[in-house]
Design a protein around this motif. Structure first.
Motif: not given
Length: 199
Positions: A62-65, A104-107, A156-158
């Motif tokens: 997911g979009n973590k940060f 994302t964590m992958d990014a 924070d995505s919300m």
């Protein structure tokens, strides 16, 4: 003095709202400066440093940060605070965050490798978090890690940023706002940290 007197009598929040214009600023994760990457020590820097220190990356989806440059956040807060809108709208909550600011964590992994931090191993999130929480003297990000989850988007995505987003667009300009790249912000942050011995 008046506020101190009100506080001593109790009911500060209720009385404070009657006597002061208030607003809540909730920017989420504040990234480095948009041009220099400069950043102070904070929980996200501690998190990144602990990833490098442990040579492991927690597996998270997911979009973590979300990252918004510190200068953009500061300019937006100052712009809104000096605006007559705040005076007419006490108790508002502002989320001064750029649009499309999620990472994302992958990014994070990719940018870390680009910055020369190669050979990191992706590990089970729960195992990684437990290791950090069990060693708060060794890992500074323990308080940040306690709030992370393995899947889904970060909290924070919300948050909606319509009010502060409009103000941010006014202070940084349409082109910068529309073309903001959180990975470019992250790259600048890593470059700054490496140059200053922070990671």
């Amino acid at each position: 003095r008046r506020m101190a007197s009100i506080a001593r009598r109790g009911s500060l929040p209720c009385r404070l709202m009657r006597h002061c214009r208030t607003a809540v600023w909730r920017p989420g994760l504040i990234g480095g400066h948009s041009e220099t990457g400069y950043l102070g020590e904070d929980v996200f820097l501690h998190f990144l440093a602990d990833v490098v220190k442990s040579r492991t990356l927690p597996a998270m989806e997911g979009n973590k940060f979300n990252l918004t440059p510190v200068d953009w956040v500061a300019k937006t807060i100052a712009h809104i605070a000096m605006s007559p809108t705040v005076a007419r709208d006490p108790g508002s909550i502002y989320h001064p965050a750029a649009n499309n600011n999620t990472v994302t964590m992958d990014a994070v992994w990719k940018v870390l490798e680009e910055a020369g931090y190669t050979g990191l191993t992706k590990v089970d999130f729960t195992h990684w978090r437990d290791k950090i929480l069990a060693n708060p003297d060794d890992f500074k990000s323990w308080s940040f890690c306690a709030a992370l989850t393995a899947d889904g988007d970060g909290i924070d995505s919300m948050a909606g940023n319509a009010k502060a987003g409009k103000a941010m667009r006014e202070v940084v300009g349409n082109e910068a706002f529309d073309n903001y790249d959180p990975l470019a912000c992250l790259r600048l942050m890593f470059a700054f940290c490496r140059a200053n011995g922070m990671m």
